[in-house]
Design a protein around this motif. Structure first.
Motif, PDB file in Angstrom:
ATOM      1  N   LEU A 103      82.088 -35.533 -63.223  1.00  9.14           N
ATOM      2  CA  LEU A 103      82.347 -36.638 -62.297  1.00  9.14           C
ATOM      3  C   LEU A 103      83.806 -37.050 -62.329  1.00  9.14           C
ATOM      4  CD1 LEU A 103      79.346 -39.089 -62.621  1.00  9.14           C
ATOM      5  CD2 LEU A 103      80.196 -38.017 -60.531  1.00  9.14           C
ATOM      6  N   LYS A 104      84.395 -37.059 -63.502  1.00  9.57           N
ATOM      7  CA  LYS A 104      85.790 -37.467 -63.614  1.00  9.57           C
ATOM      8  C   LYS A 104      86.692 -36.561 -62.795  1.00  9.57           C
ATOM      9  CE  LYS A 104      88.559 -36.419 -66.936  1.00  9.57           C
ATOM     10  NZ  LYS A 104      89.220 -36.224 -68.261  1.00  9.57           N
ATOM     11  N   THR A 105      86.327 -35.300 -62.734  1.00  9.26           N
ATOM     12  CA  THR A 105      87.184 -34.314 -62.074  1.00  9.26           C
ATOM     13  C   THR A 105      86.887 -34.178 -60.576  1.00  9.26           C
ATOM     14  OG1 THR A 105      87.285 -33.065 -64.130  1.00  9.26           O
ATOM     15  CG2 THR A 105      87.985 -31.934 -62.124  1.00  9.26           C
ATOM     16  N   VAL A 106      85.617 -34.115 -60.247  1.00  7.46           N
ATOM     17  CA  VAL A 106      85.285 -33.775 -58.862  1.00  7.46           C
ATOM     18  C   VAL A 106      84.359 -34.771 -58.189  1.00  7.46           C
ATOM     19  CG1 VAL A 106      85.557 -31.329 -59.316  1.00  7.46           C
ATOM     20  CG2 VAL A 106      83.293 -32.363 -59.504  1.00  7.46           C
ATOM     21  N   GLY A 107      83.973 -35.801 -58.916  1.00  2.00           N
ATOM     22  CA  GLY A 107      82.996 -36.720 -58.363  1.00  2.00           C
ATOM     23  C   GLY A 107      83.562 -37.661 -57.321  1.00  2.00           C
ATOM     24  N   THR A 108      82.714 -38.034 -56.410  1.00  2.00           N
ATOM     25  CA  THR A 108      83.046 -39.069 -55.447  1.00  2.00           C
ATOM     26  C   THR A 108      82.075 -40.217 -55.635  1.00  2.00           C
ATOM     27  OG1 THR A 108      81.640 -38.052 -53.770  1.00  2.00           O
ATOM     28  CG2 THR A 108      83.955 -37.429 -53.766  1.00  2.00           C
ATOM     29  N   PHE A 109      82.524 -41.413 -55.349  1.00  2.48           N
ATOM     30  CA  PHE A 109      81.715 -42.594 -55.578  1.00  2.48           C
ATOM     31  C   PHE A 109      81.518 -43.336 -54.263  1.00  2.48           C
ATOM     32  CE2 PHE A 109      81.212 -42.838 -60.168  1.00  2.48           C
ATOM     33  CZ  PHE A 109      82.065 -41.827 -60.568  1.00  2.48           C
ATOM     34  N   GLY A 110      80.277 -43.714 -54.022  1.00  3.96           N
ATOM     35  CA  GLY A 110      79.949 -44.276 -52.719  1.00  3.96           C
ATOM     36  C   GLY A 110      80.133 -45.761 -52.578  1.00  3.96           C
TER      37      GLY A 110
END
Length: 127
Positions: free
Chosen positions: A108-115
């Protein structure tokens, strides 16, 4: 979407500590991966800390490892960012974010997106 509200920012001196809080409207916070981002003046937003939806794993930006800690209080529906040994380069607006992702914190830190995002709280560290 989850409603998020940050608090706890302020003006401190280098070496001081601050604890940021992110209150949520979600009564089942353990459904969400949570993160803190920051954006310094003139710079792009960057991830600071990520906590997986299980709460069992976390990851941090290299610049804050060993100084910052992300945690979650399910009873209070609140996520925290404990910031110790603050440096002037930590000066930024800090944002809380949430997502239903099931990815581990490292990914998540590298490729995650947060809605879902909060409005931010400003942290200023003087030298």
């Amino acid at each position: 979407q989850v409603q998020l509200a940050e608090s706890g920012g302020g003006l401190v001196q280098a070496g001081d500590s601050l604890r940021l809080s992110c209150a949520t409207s979600e009564r089942t916070l353990n459904r969400y991966a949570m993160a803190w981002f920051r954006q310094a003046p003139g710079k792009e937003r960057e991830v600071v800390a990520v906590l997986s939806w299980t709460g069992s794993n976390s990851d941090y930006a290299d610049s804050v490892k060993g100084r910052f800690t992300i945690s979650r209080d399910d009873a209070e529906n609140t996520v925290y960012l404990q910031m110790d040994l603050l440096k002037p380069e930590d000066t930024a607006v800090y944002y809380c974010a949430a997502d239903k992702s099931r990815l581990p914190a490292t990914i998540l830190k590298t490729v995650g997106t947060f809605g879902s995002w909060g409005q931010g709280t400003e942290v200023t560290v003087s030298s």
